[in-house]
Enzyme design. Structure first.
Site, PDB file in Angstrom:
ATOM      1  CG  ASP A 129     -46.660  58.063  28.612  1.00 42.90           C
ATOM      2  OD1 ASP A 129     -47.495  57.555  29.384  1.00 42.90           O
ATOM      3  OD2 ASP A 129     -45.429  57.988  28.786  1.00 42.90           O
ATOM      4  CG  ASP A 158     -49.083  55.130  30.495  1.00 45.01           C
ATOM      5  OD1 ASP A 158     -49.098  55.572  31.664  1.00 45.01           O
ATOM      6  OD2 ASP A 158     -48.181  54.400  30.072  1.00 45.01           O
ATOM      7  CG  ASP A 162     -46.115  60.244  31.869  1.00 43.42           C
ATOM      8  OD1 ASP A 162     -46.862  61.180  32.213  1.00 43.42           O
ATOM      9  OD2 ASP A 162     -46.365  59.051  32.102  1.00 43.42           O
ATOM     10  NE  ARG A 214     -49.152  59.136  38.249  1.00 45.07           N
ATOM     11  CZ  ARG A 214     -48.827  57.983  37.674  1.00 45.07           C
ATOM     12  NH1 ARG A 214     -48.622  57.945  36.371  1.00 45.07           N
ATOM     13  NH2 ARG A 214     -48.692  56.896  38.395  1.00 45.07           N
TER      14      ARG A 214
END
Length: 317
Positions: A129, A158, A162, A214
């Site tokens: 990430d 990615d 996160d 997301r």
């Protein structure tokens, strides 16, 4: 003389348009003051420790290692193809031109970490990430510019930001997440509830733009999502797998699914402007008193101007 006045006026306008944006000089020892990061003794990062300025990848890796209190300031552009692990009691800050290209940052099994004012872009999925927080507590991620592109397959990169594996005490504030497929994930997987039920994450003042999904996708745990601005985000806030989200005074423009549930995720929503979309989330039970901290809401009508003016890499250290 009229032509001279007009020429001077035109020149003044052109100079004003060409001037770089004003940067707010920030305090390198500032502690997190809003959200879950204020609990459990607070989040101070490297305050009180040594200060090091880095300009290369090798120097960055060395500077952020270990648990001693330290402030690391990134100056200029650093390129590479890896993720740098940050130790506990660390502040990683950026000057006005600090940039990581292909280089991500990871907080793994650490505590008391602050990351602020850095542009991070094009971190490949094989590296990880752009910013990943795992099995950690008391983390503040603030004023980052996070992006890639949407010219590649959705799995070429990615996540941008996160938070997984049971993290607690996390605040994500005034970040600019843009031009990406899958922006921000909270919760590792649908089968990780025993660990991720402990998740406690605050999102406020963030600017989400040109994203597929997301914003965030939130599994299990508890989240507080307030005063964020969404522009051209197809799937916005997805509450999943028993998550309880308090969603307040956010603004959505051109979003197909601004707030929705899958697999029995829940939300309590108030004061939001969903634009042409709607709240399709199952009604939850979380209240402000469950959060454990005090906060002030910006009026919904002021969110767009506040977030667009302040989110992203708008500080200087």
């Amino acid at each position: 003389m009229k032509w001279l006045y007009s020429a001077v006026t035109l020149l003044s306008v052109q100079l004003a348009m060409a001037a770089p944006p004003l940067r707010k000089r920030a305090d390198s020892e500032e502690a997190c003051s809003v959200g879950y990061c204020t609990l459990n003794g607070g989040t101070t990062g490297g305050a009180g420790g040594s200060t090091t300025t880095v300009t290369t990848l090798d120097d960055l890796i060395a500077a952020v290692t270990g648990d001693d209190a330290k402030i690391v300031i990134i100056d200029g552009e650093i390129t590479g193809s890896e993720v740098v692990k940050i130790g506990s009691n660390t502040s990683v800050l950026g000057t006005s031109n600090a940039s990581l290209v292909g280089v991500g940052l990871r907080v793994y099994k650490e505590e008391n970490v602050i990351i602020r004012n850095i542009a991070i872009s094009k971190v490949l999925a094989e590296s990880g990430d752009a910013v990943g927080v795992q099995e950690s507590s008391q983390v503040w991620v603030d004023h980052l510019d996070l992006s890639s592109d949407r010219d590649h397959d959705k799995d070429y990169y990615d996540g941008l930001l996160d938070v997984t594996h049971g993290c607690s005490g996390v605040t994500l504030s005034y970040n600019y997440l843009h031009d990406h497929w899958k922006a921000s994930l909270v919760g590792h997987s649908d089968s990780n509830g025993s660990e991720d039920a402990a998740l406690r994450v605050t999102y406020y003042g963030n600017y989400f733009e040109n994203l597929n999904s997301r914003g965030p996708s939130f599994r299990f745990g508890q989240g507080h999502i307030f005063n964020n601005y969404y522009s051209s985000v197809s799937d916005g806030i997805n509450t999943r797998d028993g998550a309880e989200l308090l969603v307040e005074n956010n603004v959505f423009v051109d979003s197909k699914k601004p707030l929705y549930s899958t697999d029995e995720g829940f939300a309590v929503a108030s004061g939001n402007d969903f634009g042409d979309g709607e709240n399709a989330a199952e009604e939850g039970s979380i209240t402000a008193s469950d959060l454990g901290y005090d906060y002030d809401l910006i009026a919904t009508t002021s969110v767009a101007s506040d977030v667009q003016s302040n989110a992203g890499q708008t500080l200087d250290f």
